[in-house]
Design a protein around this motif. Structure first.
Motif, PDB file in Angstrom:
ATOM      1  N   GLU A  74      -3.099   7.253  15.763  1.00  0.00           N
ATOM      2  CA  GLU A  74      -4.194   7.530  14.832  1.00  0.00           C
ATOM      3  C   GLU A  74      -4.130   6.629  13.598  1.00  0.00           C
ATOM      4  O   GLU A  74      -5.162   6.172  13.100  1.00  0.00           O
ATOM      5  CB  GLU A  74      -4.175   9.003  14.425  1.00  0.00           C
ATOM      6  CG  GLU A  74      -4.520   9.953  15.556  1.00  0.00           C
ATOM      7  CD  GLU A  74      -5.842   9.622  16.219  1.00  0.00           C
ATOM      8  OE1 GLU A  74      -6.850   9.455  15.495  1.00  0.00           O
ATOM      9  OE2 GLU A  74      -5.882   9.495  17.456  1.00  0.00           O
ATOM     10  N   ALA A  75      -2.918   6.370  13.120  1.00  0.00           N
ATOM     11  CA  ALA A  75      -2.772   5.482  11.962  1.00  0.00           C
ATOM     12  C   ALA A  75      -3.216   4.067  12.312  1.00  0.00           C
ATOM     13  O   ALA A  75      -3.920   3.403  11.534  1.00  0.00           O
ATOM     14  CB  ALA A  75      -1.328   5.486  11.483  1.00  0.00           C
ATOM     15  N   LEU A  76      -2.831   3.605  13.496  1.00  0.00           N
ATOM     16  CA  LEU A  76      -3.207   2.256  13.923  1.00  0.00           C
ATOM     17  C   LEU A  76      -4.709   2.165  14.187  1.00  0.00           C
ATOM     18  O   LEU A  76      -5.367   1.195  13.791  1.00  0.00           O
ATOM     19  CB  LEU A  76      -2.414   1.865  15.172  1.00  0.00           C
ATOM     20  CG  LEU A  76      -2.547   0.425  15.672  1.00  0.00           C
ATOM     21  CD1 LEU A  76      -2.217  -0.573  14.569  1.00  0.00           C
ATOM     22  CD2 LEU A  76      -1.647   0.201  16.879  1.00  0.00           C
ATOM     23  N   GLY A  77      -5.249   3.193  14.837  1.00  0.00           N
ATOM     24  CA  GLY A  77      -6.689   3.217  15.101  1.00  0.00           C
ATOM     25  C   GLY A  77      -7.507   3.247  13.824  1.00  0.00           C
ATOM     26  O   GLY A  77      -8.557   2.612  13.723  1.00  0.00           O
ATOM     27  N   PHE A  78      -7.012   3.967  12.810  1.00  0.00           N
ATOM     28  CA  PHE A  78      -7.722   4.019  11.533  1.00  0.00           C
ATOM     29  C   PHE A  78      -7.666   2.665  10.837  1.00  0.00           C
ATOM     30  O   PHE A  78      -8.656   2.217  10.248  1.00  0.00           O
ATOM     31  CB  PHE A  78      -7.120   5.097  10.642  1.00  0.00           C
ATOM     32  CG  PHE A  78      -7.891   5.307   9.371  1.00  0.00           C
ATOM     33  CD1 PHE A  78      -9.041   6.075   9.362  1.00  0.00           C
ATOM     34  CD2 PHE A  78      -7.481   4.727   8.188  1.00  0.00           C
ATOM     35  CE1 PHE A  78      -9.773   6.262   8.192  1.00  0.00           C
ATOM     36  CE2 PHE A  78      -8.196   4.903   7.014  1.00  0.00           C
ATOM     37  CZ  PHE A  78      -9.348   5.676   7.019  1.00  0.00           C
ATOM     38  N   LYS A  79      -6.528   2.025  10.910  1.00  0.00           N
ATOM     39  CA  LYS A  79      -6.391   0.699  10.296  1.00  0.00           C
ATOM     40  C   LYS A  79      -7.299  -0.318  10.981  1.00  0.00           C
ATOM     41  O   LYS A  79      -7.929  -1.153  10.323  1.00  0.00           O
ATOM     42  CB  LYS A  79      -4.932   0.245  10.381  1.00  0.00           C
ATOM     43  CG  LYS A  79      -4.676  -1.200   9.980  1.00  0.00           C
ATOM     44  CD  LYS A  79      -5.033  -1.465   8.525  1.00  0.00           C
ATOM     45  CE  LYS A  79      -4.678  -2.900   8.143  1.00  0.00           C
ATOM     46  NZ  LYS A  79      -5.389  -3.364   6.969  1.00  0.00           N
ATOM     47  N   GLU A  80      -7.402  -0.248  12.292  1.00  0.00           N
ATOM     48  CA  GLU A  80      -8.196  -1.221  13.047  1.00  0.00           C
ATOM     49  C   GLU A  80      -9.699  -1.017  12.866  1.00  0.00           C
ATOM     50  O   GLU A  80     -10.443  -1.980  12.729  1.00  0.00           O
ATOM     51  CB  GLU A  80      -7.844  -1.128  14.535  1.00  0.00           C
ATOM     52  CG  GLU A  80      -6.431  -1.581  14.891  1.00  0.00           C
ATOM     53  CD  GLU A  80      -6.254  -3.089  14.767  1.00  0.00           C
ATOM     54  OE1 GLU A  80      -7.251  -3.815  14.933  1.00  0.00           O
ATOM     55  OE2 GLU A  80      -5.123  -3.535  14.500  1.00  0.00           O
ATOM     56  N   SER A  81     -10.148   0.253  12.890  1.00  0.00           N
ATOM     57  CA  SER A  81     -11.600   0.481  12.937  1.00  0.00           C
ATOM     58  C   SER A  81     -12.061   1.719  12.198  1.00  0.00           C
ATOM     59  O   SER A  81     -13.195   2.151  12.373  1.00  0.00           O
ATOM     60  CB  SER A  81     -12.035   0.623  14.401  1.00  0.00           C
ATOM     61  OG  SER A  81     -11.545   1.864  14.917  1.00  0.00           O
TER      62      SER A  81
END
Length: 216
Positions: A74-81
Motif C-alpha cells: 500500500e505504501a508503494l502503491g500510494f507513492k507510485e499513483s
C-alpha cells in the motif's frame, strides 16, 4: 365561577400538551428533495452498547498496516499513483503500481485495458514481478542487507522497492558499486530514496521465482 372555568380549561390544555408532547411527530414534506437513482436510503446509528465496547469485544483488526507486507504494497502503491488502479502517467506507465507495458508482457499480461480495469489482476502482477526481482537479487539481498550504503541502512524491502522503481539490474549496479552507480527515474526519484523510504517492511514470505507469471 367564570374564573374557575378558565382555570380548569387552562389546566386541561397544559395536561394535554404534556401528555402528547413526547410522541408528536412533525410531518416533513420531502417531495422537493431528489434521491439519486430512486435508491432506498438506509441509516444505521449504533447504540451505546455498540459504541462502548469492552476490551474483549474490540476487533483485533486495524487499519494501521505498519511494516507488514500489505503495508509495503500500500505504501508503494500510494507513492507510485496515490493508489489509483486506473491511472496512466505521462510516460504511459499503468495502474496502481505504474507498470511499463513491456514489464507486464514479461509476466504474462498482454491487455493493458483489461489490466487497468481489474484491481485483482494488478495485485497479482505486483506479486509476480516482486517474486522475479527477489530471485534476481537474492544474492545481493543476502550480501548487503544490514549494511549502510550512502548513509542508508539496506533492507530487503528497500531493495525490492528500488527494483520496482529502477529494475533489478540497476539496483545490482547501485549496491555493488557502493552507491557510485546511481539511477533516477524520469521524475527524478532515485534508488537511494526508495531504499530509505521503504526500508524495514516484512517481505520475508515473498518466494523468489525466476519465472513468476500472472495466473489469469
Amino acid at each position: 365561577m367564570k374564573q374557575n372555568i378558565i382555570q380548569f380549561v387552562a389546566v386541561l390544555v397544559v395536561t394535554i400538551v404534556v401528555a402528547t408532547g413526547f410522541t408528536y411527530k412533525k410531518q416533513v414534506d420531502l417531495s422537493h428533495y431528489k434521491i439519486a437513482d430512486d435508491s432506498d436510503l438506509f441509516f444505521y446509528v449504533p447504540n451505546e452498547d455498540e459504541i462502548i465496547l469492552s476490551k474483549e469485544e474490540i476487533s483485533p483488526y486495524s487499519l494501521f498496516l505498519g511494516k507488514s507486507y500489505v503495508g509495503f504494497k500500500e505504501a508503494l502503491g500510494f507513492k507510485e499513483s496515490r493508489g489509483n488502479y486506473s491511472t496512466i502517467n505521462t510516460f504511459g506507465y499503468l495502474g496502481k503500481y505504474q507498470f511499463a507495458r513491456t514489464t507486464l508482457q514479461m509476466i504474462g499480461v498482454y491487455n493493458p485495458d483489461l489490466f487497468l480495469a481489474d484491481s485483482e489482476l494488478q495485485e497479482k502482477a505486483f506479486s509476480a514481478y516482486t517474486s522475479r526481482n527477489k530471485w534476481i537479487l537474492r544474492k545481493d539481498i543476502k550480501r548487503y542487507v544490514g549494511r549502510n550504503i550512502g548513509g542508508v541502512k539496506i533492507t530487503e524491502s528497500g531493495i525490492l522497492a528500488a527494483a520496482h522503481l529502477a529494475g533489478a539490474g540497476n539496483v545490482k549496479k547501485y549496491l555493488r558499486s557502493g552507491g557510485a552507480i546511481a539511477f533516477s527515474d524520469a521524475f527524478g526519484t532515485s534508488i537511494k530514496h526508495y531504499l530509505r523510504k521503504f526500508s524495514g517492511y516484512d517481505t520475508s514470505h515473498i518466494i523468489p521465482n525466476r519465472k513468476a507469471k500472472v495466473l489469469l
